[in-house]
Design an enzyme around this catalytic site. Structure first.
Site, PDB file in Angstrom:
ATOM      1  N   ARG A   1      -1.887 -10.151   3.650  1.00  0.00           N
ATOM      2  CA  ARG A   1      -2.644 -10.976   2.694  1.00  0.00           C
ATOM      3  C   ARG A   1      -1.985 -12.338   2.464  1.00  0.00           C
ATOM      4  O   ARG A   1      -2.639 -13.353   2.574  1.00  0.00           O
ATOM      5  CB  ARG A   1      -2.887 -10.243   1.368  1.00  0.00           C
ATOM      6  CG  ARG A   1      -3.823  -9.045   1.507  1.00  0.00           C
ATOM      7  CD  ARG A   1      -4.342  -8.590   0.131  1.00  0.00           C
ATOM      8  NE  ARG A   1      -5.426  -7.631   0.269  1.00  0.00           N
ATOM      9  CZ  ARG A   1      -5.300  -6.318   0.139  1.00  0.00           C
ATOM     10  NH1 ARG A   1      -4.112  -5.803  -0.124  1.00  0.00           N
ATOM     11  NH2 ARG A   1      -6.329  -5.526   0.275  1.00  0.00           N
TER      12      ARG A   1
ATOM     13  N   HIS B   1       0.894  -0.655   2.990  1.00  0.00           N
ATOM     14  CA  HIS B   1       0.744  -1.749   3.944  1.00  0.00           C
ATOM     15  C   HIS B   1       1.872  -1.803   4.969  1.00  0.00           C
ATOM     16  O   HIS B   1       1.810  -2.631   5.882  1.00  0.00           O
ATOM     17  CB  HIS B   1       0.623  -3.092   3.216  1.00  0.00           C
ATOM     18  CG  HIS B   1      -0.759  -3.371   2.734  1.00  0.00           C
ATOM     19  ND1 HIS B   1      -1.666  -4.136   3.428  1.00  0.00           N
ATOM     20  CD2 HIS B   1      -1.410  -2.930   1.627  1.00  0.00           C
ATOM     21  CE1 HIS B   1      -2.803  -4.187   2.765  1.00  0.00           C
ATOM     22  NE2 HIS B   1      -2.673  -3.470   1.658  1.00  0.00           N
TER      23      HIS B   1
END
Length: 213
Positions: free
Chosen positions: A37, A66
């Site tokens: 991100r 993640h």
């Protein structure tokens, strides 16, 4: 200090400016989701790895959801690594992720994990120590739930809105803490605009440290 940063390098620098650089007298625990991100995920993770090498006993890194191949391919880290380095470097990050701890127990009283608690009762800290972590996260089981689960205000358990892991209520948190003689659990995994949130009568605390997320 327990944090997650999601590739926000300048926010990471600001955290160190406000709270001081890591040292033997100023320990840190980064609670997963170091990358994806944000646009500077490599800079973030190299900084974290560097401090881990400098202060191995006072700087701690936990695995988040993640820190996996699937999420990195979907949310940007794999592309960033290949653009700045190579696919070989991307594979090396995957190998490191596979050895990251899944949770930390602080002073035998506080358990810190990225996601949350479990679909089964009476999970012990010894059960967590026995998890085979050198792999990609599975779609169910203790490892999956440590990385993916979320608290809910209702009692009991429910299906996760994410489609993986579960949602767990205040009674689940209370029973888990009582069974393992813990005061409370600390987790991340959800955006909290104040940076943190207390739930489940103060026994489940969410910490989120990426303000520009």
């Amino acid at each position: 200090m327990r944090l997650q940063i999601h590739g926000q390098f300048f926010d990471l620098m600001n955290i160190f400016k406000i709270n001081g650089l890591p040292s033997e007298s100023n320990p840190y625990l980064f609670n997963g989701d170091f990358v994806d991100r944000g646009s500077f995920s490599i800079e973030c993770i190299f900084t974290l790895f560097g401090f881990k090498l400098l202060y191995p006993d006072h700087f701690f890194l936990a695995r988040g959801n993640h820190e996996s191949v699937t999420m990195n391919q979907m949310y940007g880290f794999t592309g960033e690594v290949i653009a700045k380095y190579s696919s070989t470097m991307s594979d090396m990050f995957t190998q490191v992720y596979n050895w990251l701890p899944l949770c930390h127990c602080i002073n035998d009283r506080v358990l810190v994990m990225h996601g949350g608690l479990f679909s089964q009762d009476n999970v012990s800290l010894d059960d967590l120590r026995k998890i085979e972590r050198n792999r990609q996260p599975p779609d169910e089981g203790l490892m999956c739930e440590l990385l993916w689960s979320d608290p809910q205000p209702q009692i009991g358990r429910g299906p996760s809105k994410r489609g993986v892991g579960i949602q767990f209520g205040p009674d689940v948190t209370e029973a888990f803490c009582q069974f393992n003689k813990l005061d409370y659990v600390v987790r991340s995994h959800e955006v909290k605009h104040l940076g943190y949130e207390e739930a489940h009568n103060g026994k489940c605390i969410t910490v989120f440290s990426a303000p520009n997320y």
